[in-house]
Design a protein around this motif. Structure first.
Motif, PDB file in Angstrom:
ATOM      1  N   GLU A   1       3.100  -8.290   5.411  1.00 40.34           N
ATOM      2  CA  GLU A   1       2.876  -9.448   4.551  1.00 40.34           C
ATOM      3  C   GLU A   1       2.118  -9.061   3.285  1.00 40.34           C
ATOM      4  OE1 GLU A   1       2.707 -13.008   7.894  1.00 40.34           O
ATOM      5  OE2 GLU A   1       0.909 -11.799   7.531  1.00 40.34           O
ATOM      6  N   VAL A   2       1.180  -8.139   3.395  1.00 40.51           N
ATOM      7  CA  VAL A   2       0.431  -7.662   2.216  1.00 40.51           C
ATOM      8  C   VAL A   2       1.373  -6.988   1.235  1.00 40.51           C
ATOM      9  CG1 VAL A   2      -1.315  -6.025   1.408  1.00 40.51           C
ATOM     10  CG2 VAL A   2      -1.767  -7.424   3.419  1.00 40.51           C
ATOM     11  N   PHE A   3       2.217  -6.075   1.722  1.00 41.10           N
ATOM     12  CA  PHE A   3       3.157  -5.381   0.833  1.00 41.10           C
ATOM     13  C   PHE A   3       4.144  -6.346   0.213  1.00 41.10           C
ATOM     14  CE2 PHE A   3       1.940  -1.550   3.397  1.00 41.10           C
ATOM     15  CZ  PHE A   3       1.343  -0.871   2.364  1.00 41.10           C
ATOM     16  N   ALA A   4       4.631  -7.324   0.963  1.00 43.55           N
ATOM     17  CA  ALA A   4       5.558  -8.318   0.420  1.00 43.55           C
ATOM     18  C   ALA A   4       4.875  -9.158  -0.655  1.00 43.55           C
ATOM     19  CB  ALA A   4       6.072  -9.228   1.544  1.00 43.55           C
ATOM     20  N   HIS A   5       3.614  -9.477  -0.445  1.00 44.54           N
ATOM     21  CA  HIS A   5       2.831 -10.243  -1.427  1.00 44.54           C
ATOM     22  C   HIS A   5       2.716  -9.483  -2.752  1.00 44.54           C
ATOM     23  CE1 HIS A   5      -0.395 -12.825  -2.974  1.00 44.54           C
ATOM     24  NE2 HIS A   5      -1.048 -11.709  -3.266  1.00 44.54           N
ATOM     25  N   PHE A   6       2.380  -8.196  -2.682  1.00 41.69           N
ATOM     26  CA  PHE A   6       2.224  -7.416  -3.897  1.00 41.69           C
ATOM     27  C   PHE A   6       3.555  -7.124  -4.569  1.00 41.69           C
ATOM     28  CE2 PHE A   6      -2.014  -6.430  -2.137  1.00 41.69           C
ATOM     29  CZ  PHE A   6      -2.754  -6.846  -3.226  1.00 41.69           C
TER      30      PHE A   6
ATOM     31  N   PHE B   1     -15.288   2.061  -5.192  1.00 39.78           N
ATOM     32  CA  PHE B   1     -14.195   1.127  -5.427  1.00 39.78           C
ATOM     33  C   PHE B   1     -12.894   1.593  -4.802  1.00 39.78           C
ATOM     34  CE2 PHE B   1     -14.512   3.867  -9.224  1.00 39.78           C
ATOM     35  CZ  PHE B   1     -13.267   4.473  -9.222  1.00 39.78           C
ATOM     36  N   TYR B   2     -12.023   0.605  -4.652  1.00 36.14           N
ATOM     37  CA  TYR B   2     -10.616   0.810  -4.313  1.00 36.14           C
ATOM     38  C   TYR B   2      -9.879   0.300  -5.536  1.00 36.14           C
ATOM     39  CZ  TYR B   2      -6.110   0.080  -2.002  1.00 36.14           C
ATOM     40  OH  TYR B   2      -4.782   0.109  -1.664  1.00 36.14           O
ATOM     41  N   PHE B   3      -9.044   1.133  -6.142  1.00 32.35           N
ATOM     42  CA  PHE B   3      -8.384   0.789  -7.403  1.00 32.35           C
ATOM     43  C   PHE B   3      -6.880   0.737  -7.197  1.00 32.35           C
ATOM     44  CE2 PHE B   3      -6.489   2.353 -11.468  1.00 32.35           C
ATOM     45  CZ  PHE B   3      -6.807   1.264 -12.246  1.00 32.35           C
ATOM     46  N   LEU B   4      -6.283  -0.437  -7.433  1.00 32.64           N
ATOM     47  CA  LEU B   4      -4.835  -0.598  -7.370  1.00 32.64           C
ATOM     48  C   LEU B   4      -4.250  -0.205  -8.720  1.00 32.64           C
ATOM     49  CD1 LEU B   4      -4.529  -3.954  -5.438  1.00 32.64           C
ATOM     50  CD2 LEU B   4      -3.605  -1.741  -4.738  1.00 32.64           C
ATOM     51  N   VAL B   5      -3.567   0.918  -8.763  1.00 28.76           N
ATOM     52  CA  VAL B   5      -3.069   1.481 -10.017  1.00 28.76           C
ATOM     53  C   VAL B   5      -2.062   0.571 -10.726  1.00 28.76           C
ATOM     54  CG1 VAL B   5      -1.875   3.461 -11.051  1.00 28.76           C
ATOM     55  CG2 VAL B   5      -3.568   3.833  -9.249  1.00 28.76           C
ATOM     56  N   PRO B   6      -0.996   0.069 -10.043  1.00 31.75           N
ATOM     57  CA  PRO B   6       0.015  -0.717 -10.760  1.00 31.75           C
ATOM     58  C   PRO B   6      -0.534  -1.955 -11.453  1.00 31.75           C
ATOM     59  CG  PRO B   6       0.804  -0.155  -8.566  1.00 31.75           C
ATOM     60  CD  PRO B   6      -0.641   0.234  -8.622  1.00 31.75           C
ATOM     61  N   SER B   7      -1.525  -2.603 -10.846  1.00 34.03           N
ATOM     62  CA  SER B   7      -2.053  -3.843 -11.430  1.00 34.03           C
ATOM     63  C   SER B   7      -3.406  -3.660 -12.105  1.00 34.03           C
ATOM     64  CB  SER B   7      -2.153  -4.917 -10.352  1.00 34.03           C
ATOM     65  OG  SER B   7      -2.943  -4.447  -9.278  1.00 34.03           O
ATOM     66  N   ASN B   8      -3.923  -2.422 -12.142  1.00 32.40           N
ATOM     67  CA  ASN B   8      -5.198  -2.136 -12.792  1.00 32.40           C
ATOM     68  C   ASN B   8      -6.327  -3.005 -12.230  1.00 32.40           C
ATOM     69  OD1 ASN B   8      -6.664  -0.592 -14.729  1.00 32.40           O
ATOM     70  ND2 ASN B   8      -6.717  -2.372 -16.077  1.00 32.40           N
TER      71      ASN B   8
ATOM     72  N   ALA C   1      -2.744   3.643  -5.123  1.00 28.42           N
ATOM     73  CA  ALA C   1      -4.183   3.364  -5.115  1.00 28.42           C
ATOM     74  C   ALA C   1      -5.033   4.626  -5.198  1.00 28.42           C
ATOM     75  CB  ALA C   1      -4.555   2.592  -3.857  1.00 28.42           C
ATOM     76  N   GLU C   2      -6.228   4.424  -5.757  1.00 23.26           N
ATOM     77  CA  GLU C   2      -7.261   5.461  -5.803  1.00 23.26           C
ATOM     78  C   GLU C   2      -8.520   4.894  -5.160  1.00 23.26           C
ATOM     79  OE1 GLU C   2      -6.078   7.406 -10.126  1.00 23.26           O
ATOM     80  OE2 GLU C   2      -7.837   6.130  -9.971  1.00 23.26           O
ATOM     81  N   ARG C   3      -9.299   5.770  -4.565  1.00 23.14           N
ATOM     82  CA  ARG C   3     -10.589   5.395  -4.016  1.00 23.14           C
ATOM     83  C   ARG C   3     -11.640   6.192  -4.774  1.00 23.14           C
ATOM     84  NH1 ARG C   3      -9.694   2.873   1.158  1.00 23.14           N
ATOM     85  NH2 ARG C   3      -7.449   2.857   1.536  1.00 23.14           N
TER      86      ARG C   3
ATOM     87  N   TYR D   1     -10.094   9.709  -5.717  1.00 24.70           N
ATOM     88  CA  TYR D   1      -9.167  10.309  -4.766  1.00 24.70           C
ATOM     89  C   TYR D   1      -7.930   9.428  -4.690  1.00 24.70           C
ATOM     90  CZ  TYR D   1      -7.022  11.572  -0.349  1.00 24.70           C
ATOM     91  OH  TYR D   1      -6.117  11.938   0.605  1.00 24.70           O
ATOM     92  N   GLN D   2      -6.758   9.998  -4.996  1.00 20.52           N
ATOM     93  CA  GLN D   2      -5.517   9.230  -4.923  1.00 20.52           C
ATOM     94  C   GLN D   2      -5.087   9.174  -3.459  1.00 20.52           C
ATOM     95  OE1 GLN D   2      -2.420  10.317  -7.653  1.00 20.52           O
ATOM     96  NE2 GLN D   2      -1.005   8.826  -6.803  1.00 20.52           N
TER      97      GLN D   2
END
Length: 137
Positions: A128-133, A78-85, A65-67, A59-60
């Motif tokens: 802070e999370v978004f700035a980190h990524f 899982f939780y999948f971060l698409v940009p960083s695989n 991200a996808e779940r 599920y996007q």
């Protein structure tokens, strides 16, 4: 470190290599809605082998991200971060005898007042999370 896990019905089995033994608690509203509480997850980067992948539903949940969950029993996989695989797996899905350590909490600014985790952790707000990524760190 390597680990194995499976969904409730056994239709999906996972083999992973942990990026470390560190766990994160995510308090964002989407994770709480998805799991019924904070998501306790471990980073498995891109080193994941899925058996029974035809039973996995993705599920996007956002642009990034996808779940994933089992289409038969509904177990969160899982939780999948698409940009960083990167795959982040709910720790309860994996071997209970691992030496995991809760080290950080994210979206701490979205955590409801009705629970508190006692572990001493690094805490990050959603901003802070978004700035980190975005910085790639």
């Amino acid at each position: 470190m390597n680990g194995k896990g499976k969904c409730l019905c056994g239709s999906v089995q996972l083999e992973v290599e942990y990026a470390s033994n560190e766990l994160a608690a995510c308090h964002c509203s989407m994770c709480r809605n998805w799991s019924g509480g904070p998501m306790l997850a471990i980073d498995c980067a891109d080193s994941i082998k899925i058996s029974g992948e035809s039973n996995v539903v993705r599920y996007q949940s956002s642009d990034w991200a996808e779940r994933g969950f089992c289409g038969k029993c509904g177990t969160h996989l899982f939780y999948f971060l698409v940009p960083s695989n990167e795959y982040h797996l709910p720790v309860g899905l994996l071997n209970p005898d691992e030496n995991f350590k809760l080290t950080h909490q994210i979206f701490i600014d979205e955590k409801p007042e009705y629970y508190e985790l006692k572990n001493q952790t690094q805490n990050m707000t959603g901003a802070e999370v978004f700035a980190h990524f975005e910085s790639g760190k």
